[in-house]
Design a protein around this motif. Structure first.
Motif, PDB file in Angstrom:
ATOM      1  N   VAL A   1      58.414  61.478  34.225  1.00 45.32           N
ATOM      2  CA  VAL A   1      59.095  60.578  33.292  1.00 45.32           C
ATOM      3  C   VAL A   1      58.444  59.200  33.310  1.00 45.32           C
ATOM      4  CG1 VAL A   1      61.263  59.463  32.695  1.00 45.32           C
ATOM      5  CG2 VAL A   1      61.265  61.839  33.495  1.00 45.32           C
ATOM      6  N   PHE A   2      57.983  58.774  32.131  1.00 44.22           N
ATOM      7  CA  PHE A   2      57.309  57.482  31.956  1.00 44.22           C
ATOM      8  C   PHE A   2      58.256  56.452  31.346  1.00 44.22           C
ATOM      9  CE2 PHE A   2      54.813  54.576  29.281  1.00 44.22           C
ATOM     10  CZ  PHE A   2      53.856  54.118  30.165  1.00 44.22           C
ATOM     11  N   ALA A   3      59.073  56.888  30.394  1.00 38.63           N
ATOM     12  CA  ALA A   3      60.045  56.007  29.743  1.00 38.63           C
ATOM     13  C   ALA A   3      61.179  56.866  29.215  1.00 38.63           C
ATOM     14  CB  ALA A   3      59.387  55.217  28.611  1.00 38.63           C
ATOM     15  N   LEU A   4      62.406  56.336  29.259  1.00 36.96           N
ATOM     16  CA  LEU A   4      63.549  57.112  28.806  1.00 36.96           C
ATOM     17  C   LEU A   4      64.569  56.221  28.126  1.00 36.96           C
ATOM     18  CD1 LEU A   4      65.682  58.126  31.923  1.00 36.96           C
ATOM     19  CD2 LEU A   4      63.799  56.549  32.051  1.00 36.96           C
ATOM     20  N   SER A   5      65.313  56.801  27.217  1.00 40.71           N
ATOM     21  CA  SER A   5      66.304  56.067  26.436  1.00 40.71           C
ATOM     22  C   SER A   5      67.556  55.801  27.258  1.00 40.71           C
ATOM     23  CB  SER A   5      66.669  56.882  25.198  1.00 40.71           C
ATOM     24  OG  SER A   5      67.318  58.085  25.584  1.00 40.71           O
ATOM     25  N   ASN A   6      68.440  54.973  26.702  1.00 41.77           N
ATOM     26  CA  ASN A   6      69.714  54.690  27.366  1.00 41.77           C
ATOM     27  C   ASN A   6      70.523  55.972  27.546  1.00 41.77           C
ATOM     28  OD1 ASN A   6      69.208  51.900  27.485  1.00 41.77           O
ATOM     29  ND2 ASN A   6      70.038  51.581  25.437  1.00 41.77           N
ATOM     30  N   GLN A   7      70.519  56.832  26.526  1.00 38.68           N
ATOM     31  CA  GLN A   7      71.261  58.084  26.621  1.00 38.68           C
ATOM     32  C   GLN A   7      70.692  58.986  27.704  1.00 38.68           C
ATOM     33  OE1 GLN A   7      74.023  59.022  25.397  1.00 38.68           O
ATOM     34  NE2 GLN A   7      73.976  61.130  26.105  1.00 38.68           N
ATOM     35  N   ALA A   8      69.371  59.036  27.829  1.00 37.30           N
ATOM     36  CA  ALA A   8      68.751  59.857  28.875  1.00 37.30           C
ATOM     37  C   ALA A   8      69.118  59.335  30.255  1.00 37.30           C
ATOM     38  CB  ALA A   8      67.241  59.878  28.695  1.00 37.30           C
ATOM     39  N   LYS A   9      69.191  58.015  30.401  1.00 38.96           N
ATOM     40  CA  LYS A   9      69.607  57.434  31.691  1.00 38.96           C
ATOM     41  C   LYS A   9      71.033  57.839  32.024  1.00 38.96           C
ATOM     42  CE  LYS A   9      66.675  53.313  31.186  1.00 38.96           C
ATOM     43  NZ  LYS A   9      66.662  51.867  30.934  1.00 38.96           N
ATOM     44  N   LYS A  10      71.921  57.775  31.033  1.00 39.26           N
ATOM     45  CA  LYS A  10      73.318  58.149  31.258  1.00 39.26           C
ATOM     46  C   LYS A  10      73.458  59.620  31.628  1.00 39.26           C
ATOM     47  CE  LYS A  10      75.255  54.689  28.092  1.00 39.26           C
ATOM     48  NZ  LYS A  10      75.978  54.492  26.811  1.00 39.26           N
ATOM     49  N   SER A  11      72.512  60.435  31.198  1.00 40.59           N
ATOM     50  CA  SER A  11      72.558  61.875  31.477  1.00 40.59           C
ATOM     51  C   SER A  11      72.018  62.223  32.854  1.00 40.59           C
ATOM     52  CB  SER A  11      71.788  62.647  30.409  1.00 40.59           C
ATOM     53  OG  SER A  11      72.384  62.474  29.156  1.00 40.59           O
ATOM     54  N   GLY A  12      71.584  61.197  33.609  1.00 41.64           N
ATOM     55  CA  GLY A  12      71.164  61.434  34.988  1.00 41.64           C
ATOM     56  C   GLY A  12      69.673  61.464  35.220  1.00 41.64           C
ATOM     57  N   LEU A  13      68.877  61.275  34.181  1.00 40.52           N
ATOM     58  CA  LEU A  13      67.427  61.277  34.338  1.00 40.52           C
ATOM     59  C   LEU A  13      66.959  59.913  34.839  1.00 40.52           C
ATOM     60  CD1 LEU A  13      65.369  63.513  33.780  1.00 40.52           C
ATOM     61  CD2 LEU A  13      64.938  62.480  31.557  1.00 40.52           C
ATOM     62  N   ARG A  14      65.882  59.893  35.637  1.00 35.47           N
ATOM     63  CA  ARG A  14      65.374  58.650  36.205  1.00 35.47           C
ATOM     64  C   ARG A  14      63.873  58.533  35.970  1.00 35.47           C
ATOM     65  NH1 ARG A  14      67.934  59.079  42.314  1.00 35.47           N
ATOM     66  NH2 ARG A  14      70.136  59.409  41.700  1.00 35.47           N
ATOM     67  N   LEU A  15      63.385  57.292  35.923  1.00 39.55           N
ATOM     68  CA  LEU A  15      61.945  57.064  35.852  1.00 39.55           C
ATOM     69  C   LEU A  15      61.272  57.681  37.070  1.00 39.55           C
ATOM     70  CD1 LEU A  15      61.715  53.323  34.700  1.00 39.55           C
ATOM     71  CD2 LEU A  15      61.179  55.351  33.349  1.00 39.55           C
ATOM     72  N   GLY A  16      60.146  58.341  36.868  1.00 34.73           N
ATOM     73  CA  GLY A  16      59.423  58.957  37.973  1.00 34.73           C
ATOM     74  C   GLY A  16      59.843  60.371  38.281  1.00 34.73           C
ATOM     75  N   ASP A  17      60.953  60.848  37.702  1.00 33.06           N
ATOM     76  CA  ASP A  17      61.350  62.250  37.905  1.00 33.06           C
ATOM     77  C   ASP A  17      60.268  63.186  37.378  1.00 33.06           C
ATOM     78  OD1 ASP A  17      63.799  61.800  39.089  1.00 33.06           O
ATOM     79  OD2 ASP A  17      64.961  62.064  37.247  1.00 33.06           O
ATOM     80  N   ILE A  18      60.062  64.287  38.087  1.00 33.83           N
ATOM     81  CA  ILE A  18      59.242  65.377  37.553  1.00 33.83           C
ATOM     82  C   ILE A  18      60.181  66.276  36.758  1.00 33.83           C
ATOM     83  CG2 ILE A  18      57.778  67.361  38.099  1.00 33.83           C
ATOM     84  CD1 ILE A  18      56.506  64.670  38.757  1.00 33.83           C
ATOM     85  N   VAL A  19      59.834  66.525  35.504  1.00 31.79           N
ATOM     86  CA  VAL A  19      60.711  67.335  34.656  1.00 31.79           C
ATOM     87  C   VAL A  19      60.005  68.601  34.197  1.00 31.79           C
ATOM     88  CG1 VAL A  19      62.159  65.439  33.861  1.00 31.79           C
ATOM     89  CG2 VAL A  19      60.047  65.956  32.625  1.00 31.79           C
ATOM     90  N   PHE A  20      60.788  69.643  34.024  1.00 27.29           N
ATOM     91  CA  PHE A  20      60.326  70.917  33.482  1.00 27.29           C
ATOM     92  C   PHE A  20      60.948  71.036  32.094  1.00 27.29           C
ATOM     93  CE2 PHE A  20      60.776  71.111  38.049  1.00 27.29           C
ATOM     94  CZ  PHE A  20      59.548  71.573  38.470  1.00 27.29           C
ATOM     95  N   PHE A  21      60.130  71.326  31.076  1.00 25.53           N
ATOM     96  CA  PHE A  21      60.649  71.295  29.716  1.00 25.53           C
ATOM     97  C   PHE A  21      60.303  72.571  28.960  1.00 25.53           C
ATOM     98  CE2 PHE A  21      56.793  68.683  30.110  1.00 25.53           C
ATOM     99  CZ  PHE A  21      55.919  69.338  29.260  1.00 25.53           C
ATOM    100  N   THR A  22      60.970  72.749  27.838  1.00 27.35           N
ATOM    101  CA  THR A  22      60.838  73.966  27.041  1.00 27.35           C
ATOM    102  C   THR A  22      59.459  74.051  26.383  1.00 27.35           C
ATOM    103  OG1 THR A  22      61.815  72.822  25.153  1.00 27.35           O
ATOM    104  CG2 THR A  22      63.302  74.102  26.544  1.00 27.35           C
ATOM    105  N   ASN A  23      59.104  75.261  25.969  1.00 24.62           N
ATOM    106  CA  ASN A  23      57.838  75.464  25.270  1.00 24.62           C
ATOM    107  C   ASN A  23      57.772  74.631  23.992  1.00 24.62           C
ATOM    108  OD1 ASN A  23      56.786  77.351  27.096  1.00 24.62           O
ATOM    109  ND2 ASN A  23      57.804  79.055  26.067  1.00 24.62           N
ATOM    110  N   ASN A  24      56.575  74.145  23.699  1.00 24.81           N
ATOM    111  CA  ASN A  24      56.291  73.402  22.466  1.00 24.81           C
ATOM    112  C   ASN A  24      57.043  72.076  22.357  1.00 24.81           C
ATOM    113  OD1 ASN A  24      54.634  75.595  21.548  1.00 24.81           O
ATOM    114  ND2 ASN A  24      56.495  76.659  20.880  1.00 24.81           N
TER     115      ASN A  24
END
Length: 280
Positions: free
Chosen positions: A148-171
């Protein structure tokens, strides 16, 4: 000028994408044909000249855009069909939903539920044979993984943090270069799982379930075999999850899950609505 709902007018320097730093035989810069591979040559950063007076209530609009803001937008925006002439200047019409982020003091501020992640390089040992033979001449990025390089206010409220390693869907890995960095742009719904401090974590509305074998299921309770039904042990829960605790055994339909193979074990990320029942 006053604009209708959700519409902005953008100033963008599209000519900057047409010139390279490569010197030709004549001694001048080479010019690119931007009709070839338009996506990679498109201008996607510009300045808001006129902003929408009203943003539809379906949007959160928790990081409002005003005139003078520098914004990041869809590669479709700077096209001839969107040109508007104003005081002998070409501006571009841009709907609110085509704007993904603002750039403020050289920092990226995503809007709505947008997230920008950096690709993660595949470890070099994955590209070599046991004898040391390099299988690729260039380092490759891991598939469906980013930091994670940058995230919105909503993404922060959902528990995501800067520097997290994330796994995401295809495409979901829409690639874009911003602030000198290669990035993927995606939305919160594209995030399957999170790795934080070497462990799997959850968004606030998700639970993490470690799959178990059919033999382990039947040792606790016999149930009619159904290929769509899965059973697992709750490994972690988000703070918004109620009625389910870590360590409990739950049943769920595999058609409703996001799966992740992590360190040789299969995990699923669920909401409480995905659960059929708990084993007591």
């Amino acid at each position: 000028m006053k604009l209708i709902k959700d519409l902005f007018l953008i100033r963008a320097d599209i000519d900057s994408k047409r010139v390279t730093t490569v010197i030709g035989h004549s001694g001048g810069n080479l010019h690119l044909d931007t009709d070839f591979n338009k996506y990679h040559h498109a201008t996607q950063v510009g300045e808001v000249v006129f902003n929408a007076q009203i943003i539809d209530s379906e949007y959160r609009n928790d990081n409002p855009i005003k005139s003078g803001d520098v914004v990041v937008f869809h590669h479709f925006v700077c096209q001839p069909d969107n040109e508007v002439k104003y005081n002998d200047e070409n501006l571009y019409k841009c709907e609110y939903y085509h704007i993904w982020a603002k750039i403020v003091n050289a920092k990226l501020e995503p809007l709505e539920d947008y997230i920008f992640v950096e690709p993660v390089l595949e470890p070099e040992e994955h590209t070599r044979t046991e004898s040391g033979l390099l299988l690729r001449t260039e380092r490759a990025y891991l598939k469906n993984v980013g930091k994670v390089f940058a995230l919105s206010n909503q993404a922060k409220k959902s528990g995501l943090r800067l520097g997290d390693i994330v796994f995401f869907t295809n495409n979901a890995d829409y690639d874009i270069k911003l602030l000198g960095t290669d990035l993927y742009r995606m939305q919160l719904r594209n995030i399957i799982g999170i790795e934080r401090n070497g462990k799997l974590a959850c968004l606030t509305n998700k639970m993490l379930v470690a799959d178990i074998t059919e033999a382990e299921v039947r040792s606790g309770l016999y149930y009619q075999k159904n290929p769509r039904v899965r059973v697992g042990i709750v490994y972690n829960i988000g703070e918004d999850i109620k009625g389910v605790a870590i360590g409990e055994k739950v049943s769920y339909f595999n058609g409703l899950t996001s799966e992740l193979n992590y360190c040789g074990k299969k995990y699923s990320f669920l909401t409480t609505e995905d659960i059929n029942y708990k084993f007591l």
